[in-house]
Design a protein around this motif. Structure first.
Motif, PDB file in Angstrom:
ATOM      1  N   SER A   1       0.833  -1.208   0.000  1.00  0.00           N
ATOM      2  CA  SER A   1       0.000   0.000   0.000  1.00  0.00           C
ATOM      3  C   SER A   1       0.865   1.254   0.000  1.00  0.00           C
ATOM      4  O   SER A   1       0.553   2.232  -0.681  1.00  0.00           O
ATOM      5  CB  SER A   1      -0.926   0.000   1.214  1.00  0.00           C
ATOM      6  OG  SER A   1      -1.784  -1.126   1.194  1.00  0.00           O
ATOM      7  N   TYR A   2       1.968   1.208   0.759  1.00  0.00           N
ATOM      8  CA  TYR A   2       2.859   2.363   0.793  1.00  0.00           C
ATOM      9  C   TYR A   2       3.493   2.594  -0.576  1.00  0.00           C
ATOM     10  O   TYR A   2       3.589   3.736  -1.042  1.00  0.00           O
ATOM     11  CB  TYR A   2       3.938   2.153   1.847  1.00  0.00           C
ATOM     12  CG  TYR A   2       4.953   3.269   1.900  1.00  0.00           C
ATOM     13  CD1 TYR A   2       4.656   4.474   2.523  1.00  0.00           C
ATOM     14  CD2 TYR A   2       6.211   3.109   1.310  1.00  0.00           C
ATOM     15  CE1 TYR A   2       5.573   5.497   2.562  1.00  0.00           C
ATOM     16  CE2 TYR A   2       7.134   4.141   1.338  1.00  0.00           C
ATOM     17  CZ  TYR A   2       6.816   5.334   1.975  1.00  0.00           C
ATOM     18  OH  TYR A   2       7.738   6.356   1.993  1.00  0.00           O
ATOM     19  N   ALA A   3       3.924   1.489  -1.214  1.00  0.00           N
ATOM     20  CA  ALA A   3       4.509   1.630  -2.554  1.00  0.00           C
ATOM     21  C   ALA A   3       3.478   2.172  -3.535  1.00  0.00           C
ATOM     22  O   ALA A   3       3.779   3.052  -4.362  1.00  0.00           O
ATOM     23  CB  ALA A   3       5.043   0.277  -3.028  1.00  0.00           C
ATOM     24  N   ALA A   4       2.230   1.639  -3.435  1.00  0.00           N
ATOM     25  CA  ALA A   4       1.179   2.136  -4.338  1.00  0.00           C
ATOM     26  C   ALA A   4       0.870   3.598  -4.062  1.00  0.00           C
ATOM     27  O   ALA A   4       0.678   4.395  -4.996  1.00  0.00           O
ATOM     28  CB  ALA A   4      -0.083   1.281  -4.173  1.00  0.00           C
ATOM     29  N   ALA A   5       0.831   3.968  -2.761  1.00  0.00           N
ATOM     30  CA  ALA A   5       0.571   5.364  -2.416  1.00  0.00           C
ATOM     31  C   ALA A   5       1.694   6.267  -2.908  1.00  0.00           C
ATOM     32  O   ALA A   5       1.450   7.378  -3.399  1.00  0.00           O
ATOM     33  CB  ALA A   5       0.395   5.508  -0.905  1.00  0.00           C
ATOM     34  N   SER A   6       2.946   5.789  -2.771  1.00  0.00           N
ATOM     35  CA  SER A   6       4.083   6.588  -3.261  1.00  0.00           C
ATOM     36  C   SER A   6       4.017   6.764  -4.773  1.00  0.00           C
ATOM     37  O   SER A   6       4.235   7.870  -5.288  1.00  0.00           O
ATOM     38  CB  SER A   6       5.392   5.913  -2.856  1.00  0.00           C
ATOM     39  OG  SER A   6       5.508   5.819  -1.450  1.00  0.00           O
ATOM     40  N   ALA A   7       3.685   5.650  -5.472  1.00  0.00           N
ATOM     41  CA  ALA A   7       3.559   5.750  -6.929  1.00  0.00           C
ATOM     42  C   ALA A   7       2.428   6.688  -7.313  1.00  0.00           C
ATOM     43  O   ALA A   7       2.556   7.499  -8.243  1.00  0.00           O
ATOM     44  CB  ALA A   7       3.332   4.357  -7.519  1.00  0.00           C
ATOM     45  N   GLN A   8       1.305   6.585  -6.572  1.00  0.00           N
ATOM     46  CA  GLN A   8       0.191   7.475  -6.868  1.00  0.00           C
ATOM     47  C   GLN A   8       0.543   8.928  -6.573  1.00  0.00           C
ATOM     48  O   GLN A   8       0.150   9.837  -7.317  1.00  0.00           O
ATOM     49  CB  GLN A   8      -1.032   7.052  -6.048  1.00  0.00           C
ATOM     50  CG  GLN A   8      -2.305   7.828  -6.395  1.00  0.00           C
ATOM     51  CD  GLN A   8      -3.512   7.323  -5.646  1.00  0.00           C
ATOM     52  OE1 GLN A   8      -3.374   6.519  -4.740  1.00  0.00           O
ATOM     53  NE2 GLN A   8      -4.682   7.796  -6.011  1.00  0.00           N
ATOM     54  N   ALA A   9       1.295   9.140  -5.486  1.00  0.00           N
ATOM     55  CA  ALA A   9       1.733  10.503  -5.178  1.00  0.00           C
ATOM     56  C   ALA A   9       2.627  11.055  -6.280  1.00  0.00           C
ATOM     57  O   ALA A   9       2.499  12.228  -6.670  1.00  0.00           O
ATOM     58  CB  ALA A   9       2.466  10.525  -3.834  1.00  0.00           C
ATOM     59  N   ASP A  10       3.526  10.199  -6.791  1.00  0.00           N
ATOM     60  CA  ASP A  10       4.382  10.638  -7.904  1.00  0.00           C
ATOM     61  C   ASP A  10       3.547  10.963  -9.134  1.00  0.00           C
ATOM     62  O   ASP A  10       3.786  11.961  -9.828  1.00  0.00           O
ATOM     63  CB  ASP A  10       5.408   9.553  -8.229  1.00  0.00           C
ATOM     64  CG  ASP A  10       6.400   9.338  -7.093  1.00  0.00           C
ATOM     65  OD1 ASP A  10       6.533  10.252  -6.251  1.00  0.00           O
ATOM     66  OD2 ASP A  10       7.019   8.251  -7.043  1.00  0.00           O
ATOM     67  N   GLN A  11       2.545  10.102  -9.408  1.00  0.00           N
ATOM     68  CA  GLN A  11       1.678  10.363 -10.551  1.00  0.00           C
ATOM     69  C   GLN A  11       0.890  11.650 -10.366  1.00  0.00           C
ATOM     70  O   GLN A  11       0.746  12.446 -11.301  1.00  0.00           O
ATOM     71  CB  GLN A  11       0.731   9.181 -10.768  1.00  0.00           C
ATOM     72  CG  GLN A  11       1.426   7.897 -11.206  1.00  0.00           C
ATOM     73  CD  GLN A  11       0.451   6.741 -11.361  1.00  0.00           C
ATOM     74  OE1 GLN A  11      -0.743   6.891 -11.110  1.00  0.00           O
ATOM     75  NE2 GLN A  11       0.958   5.596 -11.764  1.00  0.00           N
ATOM     76  N   LEU A  12       0.380  11.847  -9.139  1.00  0.00           N
ATOM     77  CA  LEU A  12      -0.371  13.076  -8.876  1.00  0.00           C
ATOM     78  C   LEU A  12       0.526  14.302  -9.017  1.00  0.00           C
ATOM     79  O   LEU A  12       0.089  15.340  -9.524  1.00  0.00           O
ATOM     80  CB  LEU A  12      -0.975  13.017  -7.481  1.00  0.00           C
ATOM     81  CG  LEU A  12      -2.138  12.036  -7.277  1.00  0.00           C
ATOM     82  CD1 LEU A  12      -2.584  12.031  -5.820  1.00  0.00           C
ATOM     83  CD2 LEU A  12      -3.317  12.385  -8.181  1.00  0.00           C
ATOM     84  N   ALA A  13       1.771  14.177  -8.554  1.00  0.00           N
ATOM     85  CA  ALA A  13       2.697  15.297  -8.702  1.00  0.00           C
ATOM     86  C   ALA A  13       2.955  15.601 -10.178  1.00  0.00           C
ATOM     87  O   ALA A  13       2.979  16.767 -10.600  1.00  0.00           O
ATOM     88  CB  ALA A  13       4.007  14.984  -7.974  1.00  0.00           C
ATOM     89  N   ALA A  14       3.125  14.511 -10.961  1.00  0.00           N
ATOM     90  CA  ALA A  14       3.339  14.712 -12.394  1.00  0.00           C
ATOM     91  C   ALA A  14       2.099  15.327 -13.045  1.00  0.00           C
ATOM     92  O   ALA A  14       2.197  16.247 -13.864  1.00  0.00           O
ATOM     93  CB  ALA A  14       3.689  13.379 -13.055  1.00  0.00           C
ATOM     94  N   ARG A  15       0.921  14.807 -12.661  1.00  0.00           N
ATOM     95  CA  ARG A  15      -0.330  15.368 -13.228  1.00  0.00           C
ATOM     96  C   ARG A  15      -0.515  16.818 -12.804  1.00  0.00           C
ATOM     97  O   ARG A  15      -0.985  17.654 -13.588  1.00  0.00           O
ATOM     98  CB  ARG A  15      -1.534  14.545 -12.774  1.00  0.00           C
ATOM     99  CG  ARG A  15      -1.517  13.099 -13.225  1.00  0.00           C
ATOM    100  CD  ARG A  15      -1.644  12.982 -14.735  1.00  0.00           C
ATOM    101  NE  ARG A  15      -1.696  11.594 -15.158  1.00  0.00           N
ATOM    102  CZ  ARG A  15      -0.652  10.867 -15.441  1.00  0.00           C
ATOM    103  NH1 ARG A  15       0.561  11.403 -15.337  1.00  0.00           N
ATOM    104  NH2 ARG A  15      -0.779   9.604 -15.839  1.00  0.00           N
ATOM    105  N   ASN A  16      -0.140  17.115 -11.555  1.00  0.00           N
ATOM    106  CA  ASN A  16      -0.265  18.490 -11.091  1.00  0.00           C
ATOM    107  C   ASN A  16       0.654  19.421 -11.875  1.00  0.00           C
ATOM    108  O   ASN A  16       0.264  20.535 -12.237  1.00  0.00           O
ATOM    109  CB  ASN A  16       0.057  18.558  -9.599  1.00  0.00           C
ATOM    110  CG  ASN A  16      -0.174  19.947  -9.030  1.00  0.00           C
ATOM    111  OD1 ASN A  16      -1.278  20.453  -9.026  1.00  0.00           O
ATOM    112  ND2 ASN A  16       0.895  20.560  -8.538  1.00  0.00           N
ATOM    113  N   ALA A  17       1.870  18.931 -12.134  1.00  0.00           N
ATOM    114  CA  ALA A  17       2.795  19.741 -12.941  1.00  0.00           C
ATOM    115  C   ALA A  17       2.236  19.954 -14.346  1.00  0.00           C
ATOM    116  O   ALA A  17       2.303  21.062 -14.900  1.00  0.00           O
ATOM    117  CB  ALA A  17       4.161  19.063 -13.001  1.00  0.00           C
TER     118      ALA A  17
END
Length: 480
Positions: free
Chosen positions: A206-222
């Motif tokens: 779950s932590y790895a998935a959350a980290s990946a999702q956070a990275d994706q959200l950061a990329a989408r936000n950018a």
């Protein structure tokens, strides 16, 4: 003196006294002690496999019992409903150490057909929890049964059957009791450890998935920030372009017409005409030039003071357009019908510019000498029609309009496109047909919002009659 029954230590060693006269007992004790130490070592090696999971633990314990007792059959079973997280629930090991199980054992075979009935019956009794006659340890010469106690209750049992050459005694009972007690605790710990491992793996996943999702959200936000910046830039460019086109259209429909009209008058003066007429035309060219300058100043003023200029009615502005700003060789008639209510300013402005462009085209490009401007105002819309007797071709003009919709035109052919754009911006339509007086008829219909205080019946247009057209775009139906 020792109490009746003795302790586990007495049973394991067989020593009741430390006097040297008991040599025979010491010798027997040494043999039993060596066997017990070996058994305990085997048990300890089995119990330390807790972290490998319940299955490995059960297999190791069953093997330790088989080796210690030299058993032909070893049975381990948990009652249904007890230690629900433990797997496997039961296990049978033969003399060669091969495990068998009906279910729940990876790599275990089904029990063979020659398995003794006493083993199968004991297994069924333990699974059903029938411990009435098995709740206490039972040690016979060639059979041992030890219940597995946990938390003051019986949760399962160990059982073993040995060959004739291997007799069981109290020492073996003590070893099996120790093994059974430690096995229950080890099974529970193993099950808890495995469940915690599963939870840990899930948490890490779950932590790895959350980290990946956070990275994706950061990329989408950018990407969103960049897209918003680009959208803002495109919006600003569109605003500038729209304003540039609006200014160009205003100058084309006002100043350019006056300048071109003045140029036409000067061109006529260059031909052989009487001096009196030449003077009149030069005066008209001067007036048109002054008018162009005034209109240019007015346009500049309007850009800085939007909505502050004095307002005249549409009829008055059209009358000035038809009598003052048109060439003298073009006779223009103005006909106003319908309700004489004030129109929205943007509608009046658009109608005035469209009428001026249509009259200018009729005079300059169509060579018309007569034009009729008709305005029909209703509660739900207003119609402007400009008809002339010139040489214009409606089909060619409609083709030019279609070309304007497909792509931009050069500066010499912006008049028709400007008229259509003005009508469409207000939700209206523009149509070009043949006029009944011989030339071109340009008709514009613009809808109006119905006011709440208006008479509901006033919004209904009258039925077409003689001298009136039901559709302004279909052509003239009267004197025009």
């Amino acid at each position: 003196m020792t109490r009746r029954g003795g302790s586990d230590l007495e049973r394991l060693t067989g020593v009741r006294s430390g006097k040297s006269t008991f040599y025979r007992e010491y010798r027997g004790a040494a043999e039993r002690l060596e066997r017990v130490v070996h058994a305990l070592d085997t048990i300890s090696r089995a119990l330390v496999r807790t972290v490998e999971g319940p299955e490995a633990l059960v297999l190791a314990v069953a093997e330790a019992v088989r080796l210690h007792l030299e058993a032909q059959w070893v049975l381990f079973a948990l009652a249904d409903g007890e230690l629900p997280e433990a797997e496997p629930r039961h296990l049978v090991v033969d003399a060669q150490g091969h495990p068998y199980a009906y279910e729940g054992l990876r790599g275990g075979d089904p029990p063979p057909e020659d398995m003794p009935a006493v083993v199968i019956n004991r297994l069924n009794d333990i699974l059903r929890g029938e411990f009435d006659f098995l709740a206490r340890p039972v040690v016979d010469p060639h059979h041992a049964h030890v219940p597995i106690d946990l938390g003051g209750g019986v949760v399962g049992a160990f059982a073993a059957w040995t060959p004739p050459r291997r007799r069981l005694d109290a020492t073996d009972e003590s070893v099996m009791r120790i093994l059974a007690g430690q096995t229950a605790v080890a099974l529970q710990n193993s099950a808890l450890f495995q469940s915690r491992q599963v939870l840990l793996e899930r948490a890490e996943s779950s932590y790895a998935a959350a980290s990946a999702q956070a990275d994706q959200l950061a990329a989408r936000n950018a990407e969103l920030v960049e897209t918003q910046w680009r959208l803002g830039l495109a919006t600003r460019r569109k605003i500038v372009d729209d304003e540039r086109h609006r200014i160009a259209r205003e100058l084309h429909d006002s100043v350019t017409q006056c300048v071109l009209s003045a140029g036409m008058q000067i061109e006529v003066c260059r031909s052989g005409i009487p001096d009196a007429e030449r003077g009149e035309r030069l005066d008209l060219a001067k007036t048109l030039t002054r008018s162009a300058v005034e209109q240019l100043r007015s346009a500049i003023y309007a850009l800085d003071h939007k909505g502050e200029s004095e307002r005249s009615g549409l009829a008055e502005m059209l009358r000035q357009l038809c009598t003052v700003h048109m060439p003298s060789d073009l006779r223009v008639q103005l006909r106003m019908t319908g309700a004489a209510a004030d129109l929205p300013r943007d509608v009046e402005h658009a109608l005035l510019r469209i009428a001026g462009e249509a009259l200018f085209n009729a005079s300059m490009h169509g060579g018309a000498t007569r034009a009729i401007v008709r305005v029909d105002q209703r509660a739900d819309g207003v119609t402007l029609a400009v008809s002339d007797d010139g040489t214009g071709d409606p089909a060619a003009l409609r083709l030019r309009l279609r070309i304007a919709q497909a792509g931009d035109l050069d500066v010499h052919h912006r008049g028709l496109a400007n008229m259509q754009a003005r009508a469409q911006e207000l939700g209206g339509t523009l149509a070009v047909r043949r006029a009944r007086i011989g030339g071109v008829r340009v008709a514009v219909a613009i809808p109006l919002p119905v006011r709440e205080d208006a008479d509901p019946g006033a919004a209904e247009p009258p039925a077409p009659g003689p001298g009136r057209s039901a559709d302004p775009a279909r052509g003239e139906r009267g004197p025009a």
